[in-house]
Motif scaffolding. Structure first.
Motif, PDB file in Angstrom:
ATOM      1  N   GLU A 210      13.885   1.048 -12.169  1.00 51.94           N
ATOM      2  CA  GLU A 210      12.494   0.956 -12.626  1.00 51.94           C
ATOM      3  C   GLU A 210      12.410   0.360 -14.031  1.00 51.94           C
ATOM      4  O   GLU A 210      11.489  -0.394 -14.339  1.00 51.94           O
ATOM      5  CB  GLU A 210      11.818   2.331 -12.596  1.00 51.94           C
TER       6      GLU A 210
ATOM      7  N   GLU B  56      11.276   8.960 -14.022  1.00 48.78           N
ATOM      8  CA  GLU B  56      12.352   9.103 -13.047  1.00 48.78           C
ATOM      9  C   GLU B  56      13.414  10.083 -13.543  1.00 48.78           C
ATOM     10  O   GLU B  56      13.843  10.015 -14.691  1.00 48.78           O
ATOM     11  CB  GLU B  56      12.998   7.747 -12.750  1.00 48.78           C
TER      12      GLU B  56
ATOM     13  N   THR C 262       0.833  -1.207   0.000  1.00 48.92           N
ATOM     14  CA  THR C 262       0.000   0.000   0.000  1.00 48.92           C
ATOM     15  C   THR C 262       0.862   1.250   0.000  1.00 48.92           C
ATOM     16  O   THR C 262       0.594   2.202  -0.745  1.00 48.92           O
ATOM     17  CB  THR C 262      -0.950   0.009   1.210  1.00 48.92           C
ATOM     18  N   GLY C 263       1.902   1.263   0.810  1.00 46.94           N
ATOM     19  CA  GLY C 263       2.811   2.408   0.845  1.00 46.94           C
ATOM     20  C   GLY C 263       3.494   2.627  -0.490  1.00 46.94           C
ATOM     21  O   GLY C 263       3.648   3.767  -0.945  1.00 46.94           O
ATOM     22  N   TYR C 264       3.899   1.526  -1.129  1.00 50.90           N
ATOM     23  CA  TYR C 264       4.544   1.644  -2.434  1.00 50.90           C
ATOM     24  C   TYR C 264       3.546   2.177  -3.466  1.00 50.90           C
ATOM     25  O   TYR C 264       3.883   3.058  -4.265  1.00 50.90           O
ATOM     26  CB  TYR C 264       5.107   0.296  -2.877  1.00 50.90           C
TER      27      TYR C 264
ATOM     28  N   ALA D 200       0.942   4.040  -2.862  1.00 50.50           N
ATOM     29  CA  ALA D 200       0.699   5.448  -2.555  1.00 50.50           C
ATOM     30  C   ALA D 200       1.854   6.316  -3.045  1.00 50.50           C
ATOM     31  O   ALA D 200       1.632   7.430  -3.536  1.00 50.50           O
ATOM     32  CB  ALA D 200       0.493   5.630  -1.058  1.00 50.50           C
ATOM     33  N   SER D 201       3.087   5.796  -2.958  1.00 49.05           N
ATOM     34  CA  SER D 201       4.237   6.571  -3.438  1.00 49.05           C
ATOM     35  C   SER D 201       4.208   6.736  -4.956  1.00 49.05           C
ATOM     36  O   SER D 201       4.819   7.652  -5.492  1.00 49.05           O
ATOM     37  CB  SER D 201       5.546   5.906  -3.020  1.00 49.05           C
ATOM     38  N   LYS D 202       3.497   5.849  -5.645  1.00 48.81           N
ATOM     39  CA  LYS D 202       3.347   5.937  -7.096  1.00 48.81           C
ATOM     40  C   LYS D 202       2.055   6.639  -7.477  1.00 48.81           C
ATOM     41  O   LYS D 202       1.614   6.583  -8.615  1.00 48.81           O
ATOM     42  CB  LYS D 202       3.366   4.532  -7.725  1.00 48.81           C
ATOM     43  N   VAL D 203       1.413   7.275  -6.498  1.00 52.06           N
ATOM     44  CA  VAL D 203       0.208   8.073  -6.656  1.00 52.06           C
ATOM     45  C   VAL D 203      -0.973   7.225  -7.140  1.00 52.06           C
ATOM     46  O   VAL D 203      -1.759   7.649  -7.984  1.00 52.06           O
ATOM     47  CB  VAL D 203       0.454   9.305  -7.574  1.00 52.06           C
TER      48      VAL D 203
ATOM     49  N   ARG E 140      17.603   5.364 -10.149  1.00 49.67           N
ATOM     50  CA  ARG E 140      16.196   4.951  -9.996  1.00 49.67           C
ATOM     51  C   ARG E 140      15.581   4.605 -11.343  1.00 49.67           C
ATOM     52  O   ARG E 140      14.789   3.675 -11.457  1.00 49.67           O
ATOM     53  CB  ARG E 140      15.390   6.054  -9.298  1.00 49.67           C
TER      54      ARG E 140
END
Length: 136
Positions: A98, A89, A30-32, A34-37, A94
């Protein structure tokens, strides 16, 4: 069923680990997201987890394996594009990471499409003979 069909069924087993990870590591995923919007990431995490588990089980057990392979593709393509868009990126390290993830997931999607094509073309599938899995 020949070796190619059995290989496709074994290939699909990776999806079980991926799907279980969506549930077992829900906060991290979930955090990941959220970090990817990803909007409402907390609500969306179980959906792809369930899709990838269902698709993998359908292929590995042999219940509508062509549809199961398409479910895997339906999980993989958006994951590659939305979660690993290396073109967004700015940092070269990064971006390289990716891009590696994007290409890996794209390759899995291609393999899932090949599994789909095999099972869609096969006339007489039935359920997999699980005894074949234990002869390996």
């Amino acid at each position: 069923m020949d070796v190619l069909g059995l290989s496709g069924r074994i290939f699909s087993l990776w999806s079980l680990g991926a799907g279980i990870g969506h549930f077992a590591q829900r906060e991290i995923v979930t955090g990941y997201g959220a970090s990817k919007v990803v909007p409402a990431a907390g609500l969306w995490v179980p959906v792809p987890g369930g899709v990838v588990i269902l698709g993998g089980l359908m292929v590995s057990v042999g219940v509508w394996p062509d549809l199961g392979a398409l479910l895997l593709v339906a999980f993989l393509v958006p994951t590659a594009v939305l979660m690993h868009g290396f073109w967004h990126e700015a940092d070269p390290a990064r971006e390289a990471n990716e891009q590696t993830q994007f290409l890996t997931i794209r390759s899995l999607a291609g393999a899932a499409l090949a599994v789909f094509a095999f099972f869609a073309a096969e006339d007489d599938l039935g359920l997999v003979d699980l005894g074949l899995l234990f002869l390996l």
